[in-house]
Motif scaffolding. Structure first.
Motif, mmCIF file in Angstrom:
data_model
loop_
_atom_site.group_PDB
_atom_site.id
_atom_site.type_symbol
_atom_site.label_atom_id
_atom_site.label_comp_id
_atom_site.label_asym_id
_atom_site.label_seq_id
_atom_site.Cartn_x
_atom_site.Cartn_y
_atom_site.Cartn_z
ATOM 1 N N ASN A 96 0.826 -1.214 0.000
ATOM 2 C CA ASN A 96 0.000 0.000 0.000
ATOM 3 C C ASN A 96 0.859 1.262 0.000
ATOM 4 O O ASN A 96 0.617 2.190 -0.777
ATOM 5 C CB ASN A 96 -0.942 0.000 1.201
ATOM 6 C CG ASN A 96 -2.068 -0.999 1.058
ATOM 7 O OD1 ASN A 96 -2.304 -1.556 -0.007
ATOM 8 N ND2 ASN A 96 -2.771 -1.253 2.142
ATOM 9 N N ILE A 100 1.120 4.105 -2.921
ATOM 10 C CA ILE A 100 0.820 5.512 -2.618
ATOM 11 C C ILE A 100 2.006 6.385 -3.007
ATOM 12 O O ILE A 100 1.846 7.447 -3.606
ATOM 13 C CB ILE A 100 0.456 5.678 -1.127
ATOM 14 C CG1 ILE A 100 -0.896 5.018 -0.846
ATOM 15 C CG2 ILE A 100 0.442 7.154 -0.723
ATOM 16 C CD1 ILE A 100 -1.221 4.834 0.631
ATOM 17 N N CYS A 103 2.137 6.810 -6.732
ATOM 18 C CA CYS A 103 1.126 7.773 -7.204
ATOM 19 C C CYS A 103 1.592 9.213 -7.012
ATOM 20 O O CYS A 103 1.298 10.079 -7.846
ATOM 21 C CB CYS A 103 -0.197 7.550 -6.473
ATOM 22 S SG CYS A 103 -1.033 6.041 -6.968
ATOM 23 N N ILE A 112 -3.356 6.118 -10.271
ATOM 24 C CA ILE A 112 -4.049 6.476 -9.037
ATOM 25 C C ILE A 112 -5.301 5.625 -8.845
ATOM 26 O O ILE A 112 -5.533 5.079 -7.766
ATOM 27 C CB ILE A 112 -4.377 7.986 -9.003
ATOM 28 C CG1 ILE A 112 -3.073 8.789 -8.898
ATOM 29 C CG2 ILE A 112 -5.334 8.323 -7.862
ATOM 30 C CD1 ILE A 112 -3.233 10.280 -9.126
ATOM 31 N N ILE A 113 -6.096 5.455 -9.902
ATOM 32 C CA ILE A 113 -7.317 4.643 -9.817
ATOM 33 C C ILE A 113 -6.971 3.184 -9.512
ATOM 34 O O ILE A 113 -7.564 2.561 -8.629
ATOM 35 C CB ILE A 113 -8.159 4.770 -11.102
ATOM 36 C CG1 ILE A 113 -8.759 6.185 -11.190
ATOM 37 C CG2 ILE A 113 -9.262 3.711 -11.143
ATOM 38 C CD1 ILE A 113 -9.394 6.509 -12.527
ATOM 39 N N SER A 115 -4.278 2.037 -8.115
ATOM 40 C CA SER A 115 -3.722 1.957 -6.762
ATOM 41 C C SER A 115 -4.811 2.036 -5.703
ATOM 42 O O SER A 115 -4.753 1.313 -4.697
ATOM 43 C CB SER A 115 -2.687 3.055 -6.550
ATOM 44 O OG SER A 115 -1.590 2.848 -7.402
ATOM 45 N N ILE A 116 -5.789 2.882 -5.898
ATOM 46 C CA ILE A 116 -6.900 2.991 -4.946
ATOM 47 C C ILE A 116 -7.630 1.655 -4.845
ATOM 48 O O ILE A 116 -7.935 1.187 -3.745
ATOM 49 C CB ILE A 116 -7.867 4.133 -5.343
ATOM 50 C CG1 ILE A 116 -7.203 5.484 -5.082
ATOM 51 C CG2 ILE A 116 -9.192 4.021 -4.584
ATOM 52 C CD1 ILE A 116 -7.971 6.674 -5.637
ATOM 53 N N VAL A 119 -5.300 -0.802 -2.962
ATOM 54 C CA VAL A 119 -5.211 -0.453 -1.539
ATOM 55 C C VAL A 119 -6.503 -0.845 -0.813
ATOM 56 O O VAL A 119 -6.463 -1.421 0.282
ATOM 57 C CB VAL A 119 -4.885 1.045 -1.352
ATOM 58 C CG1 VAL A 119 -5.096 1.491 0.082
ATOM 59 C CG2 VAL A 119 -3.455 1.333 -1.798
ATOM 60 N N ILE A 120 -7.643 -0.566 -1.415
ATOM 61 C CA ILE A 120 -8.930 -0.953 -0.808
ATOM 62 C C ILE A 120 -9.004 -2.474 -0.670
ATOM 63 O O ILE A 120 -9.414 -2.996 0.371
ATOM 64 C CB ILE A 120 -10.116 -0.401 -1.622
ATOM 65 C CG1 ILE A 120 -10.204 1.115 -1.437
ATOM 66 C CG2 ILE A 120 -11.435 -1.068 -1.208
ATOM 67 C CD1 ILE A 120 -11.183 1.803 -2.371
#
Length: 150
Positions: A96, A100, A103, A112-113, A115-116, A119-120
């Motif tokens: 994670n 981050i 990004c 970014i999308i 990675s989000i 991470v979620i």
């Protein structure tokens, strides 16, 4: 039986070694090819490096206890040495933080999308594994949980 076992070994080997190596190479590539002299880049670089250090430390500490992280969690043994003595789920935290940091180094909407989403997923996976370990190890895991961060 032999084919299934060798297929699982190949899948495990690929995930165990190729994914961390690929993300490390990807990070190093961005360190040098996306260099900007601004504070966002430097914060991202620091977060990325810390994430990689946590991730590789966790991977080395886990050794044969490493699991690909898909499907139902499994218990080989509760690892409480190395970075695991300070931080629960350091593999997930390391990934994670690495993402981050990437990004922030490379401000790209698709990265970014993606990675989000990752991470979620890993935050959800940490919760699933924590509940599984509490259910299966009980007090032993709760004691470990109380001694570590996150």
């Amino acid at each position: 039986m032999v084919t299934e076992k060798s297929s699982a070994l190949i899948k495990r080997y690929q995930l165990e070694h190729l994914v961390p190596l690929a993300l490390t190479i990807f990070s190093v590539y961005f360190w040098f090819n996306k260099f900007h002299q601004n504070w966002i880049y430097f914060i991202g670089l620091i977060i990325n490096i810390v994430g990689l250090l946590i991730w590789w430390s966790a991977k080395i500490t886990l050794a044969e206890n490493w699991d690909a992280g898909y499907g139902k969690p499994k218990i080989k043994k509760l690892v409480t040495q190395g970075i695991y003595s300070k931080l629960r789920h350091p593999l997930y935290w390391g990934i994670n933080l690495t993402l981050i940091g990437l990004c922030l180094i490379h401000l790209d909407i698709f990265l970014i999308i993606a990675s989000i989403i990752i991470v979620i997923h890993f935050c959800w996976r940490m919760r699933v594994e924590t509940n599984f370990l509490i259910k299966n190890l009980g007090k032993k895991y709760i004691d470990y949980k109380n001694k570590t961060w996150f």
